[in-house]
Scaffold this motif. Structure first.
Motif, PDB file in Angstrom:
ATOM      1  N   LEU A 247       0.829  -1.144  -0.116  1.00 13.23           N
ATOM      2  CA  LEU A 247       0.165  -0.087   0.061  1.00 13.23           C
ATOM      3  C   LEU A 247       0.853   1.132   0.089  1.00 13.23           C
ATOM      4  N   GLY A 248       0.719   2.064  -0.887  1.00 14.04           N
ATOM      5  CA  GLY A 248       1.562   3.333  -1.101  1.00 14.04           C
ATOM      6  C   GLY A 248       1.172   4.505  -0.097  1.00 14.04           C
ATOM      7  N   TRP A 259       8.376   1.965  -4.468  1.00 16.62           N
ATOM      8  CA  TRP A 259       7.054   1.652  -3.591  1.00 16.62           C
ATOM      9  C   TRP A 259       5.810   1.574  -4.735  1.00 16.62           C
ATOM     10  N   GLN A 260       6.151   2.130  -5.716  1.00 16.50           N
ATOM     11  CA  GLN A 260       5.058   2.200  -6.987  1.00 16.50           C
ATOM     12  C   GLN A 260       4.998   0.909  -7.453  1.00 16.50           C
ATOM     13  N   GLN A 263       2.553  -0.893  -5.156  1.00 21.71           N
ATOM     14  CA  GLN A 263       1.059  -0.295  -5.084  1.00 21.71           C
ATOM     15  C   GLN A 263       0.623  -0.942  -6.365  1.00 21.71           C
ATOM     16  N   ASP A 267      -2.933  -3.323  -6.767  1.00 18.81           N
ATOM     17  CA  ASP A 267      -3.962  -2.934  -7.679  1.00 18.81           C
ATOM     18  C   ASP A 267      -4.330  -3.951  -8.718  1.00 18.81           C
TER      19      ASP A 267
END
Length: 301
Positions: A247-248, A259-260, A263, A267
């Motif tokens: 979770l970002g 971190w992306q 995330q 998703d």
């Protein structure tokens, strides 16, 4: 470039070795397309733990791997005790890749000096080759064993072993040592690519038929679409995807520049599109318990 990325760039359906033998041993039809989706890095931090828990409860992820030396491993192990139906592996960890969020060995640092840098942490990812060139195999085995024993002492039973940054498949002698541990502790072992896939299958151990897809090798731009395309062209036999949900949050953004990646993985594994394509394509989601059951029978070649 991963085998999936290459496949997509060429626009071809994958043409890889027949996976029907593995399918037969697992009790599936010869033309079945089987897929492990494993969430790596459980225990790394709270934002990763929360994402993995949600991915297991409500997404398409079917198993996870725990990083025992990391700060949030206790939280991960406690959750797994409350969720005995969830299969999990031990993500054997001797690399600490984040620039300002680091971890070190379970063993006393004085007992494993070749595993740590001058600051007492595991080596950074950028120094993996340097680490491998100088690491003492006995010290490495000691640390691996202690991480396994830490999980067992929590009254948990893992289904498999794998390793952070694929350390156990980067040198033949490390692979052999880790395979011996898997046999000793009666669990399966993740393999990433050839020649280790063929080596284990020659010994009679079922494995994934195709090279592992690591989500860090997939561009974050339009990642969900890329994953959906990979599902459409998934080959016959057993494949494995190592995803890294996160979770970002402010925590995750402060802990890791990448971190992306996490995330966008989250998703995807939580998306309706992913489940719909899996169902449309007739892909069978499996987990390591099915492989472990065959490993436990000590199959002969």
């Amino acid at each position: 470039m991963t085998i999936y990325a290459q496949l997509l760039s060429e626009g071809n359906v994958m043409n890889t070795p027949d996976g029907s033998l593995t399918n037969a041993r697992l009790g599936y039809p010869a033309q079945a397309r089987l897929l492990f989706i494993n969430a790596d890095d459980f225990g790394m931090c709270h934002s990763v733990n929360e994402a993995i828990i949600r991915s297991l409860n409500d997404g398409i992820v079917k198993s996870c791997s725990v990083m025992v030396p990391c700060p949030w491993a206790l939280h991960a192990l406690e959750w797994l005790r409350e969720a005995p139906h969830i299969p999990f592996g031990i993500h054997l960890t001797v690399i600490s890749e984040q620039p300002s969020y680091r971890w070190g060995p379970i063993a006393c640092r004085s007992e494993v000096p070749t595993l740590v840098d001058k600051d007492g942490y595991f080596y950074a990812e950028s120094r993996i080759e340097e680490f491998l060139d100088q690491v003492n195999l006995t010290e490495l085995e000691r640390e691996f064993r202690l991480q396994i024993e830490r999980v067992l002492s929590a009254n948990l039973r893992p289904s498999h072993l794998d390793s952070h940054c694929g350390i156990h498949t980067r040198r033949e002698q490390i692979f052999k040592m880790t395979l011996d541990l898997a046999r000793e502790y009666d669990v399966a072992l993740r393999v990433y690519e050839q020649p280790f896939i063929a080596q284990l299958q020659h010994q009679g151990y079922p494995t994934n038929n195709h090279p592992l897809m690591d989500s860090y090798d997939v561009d974050i731009a339009d990642k969900t679409e890329r994953y959906l395309q990979m599902l459409h062209v998934l080959p016959v036999g057993l494949s494995e995807w190592a995803v890294h949900p996160g979770l970002g949050t402010n925590e995750l953004q402060a802990a890791m520049p990448s971190w992306q990646v996490r995330q966008t993985d989250f998703d995807f594994v939580m998306s309706n599109e992913a489940l719909e394509v899996i169902q449309q394509e007739g892909i069978v989601l499996v987990d390591y318990r099915e492989i472990q059951a065959l490993w436990s029978r000590r199959p002969l070649a």
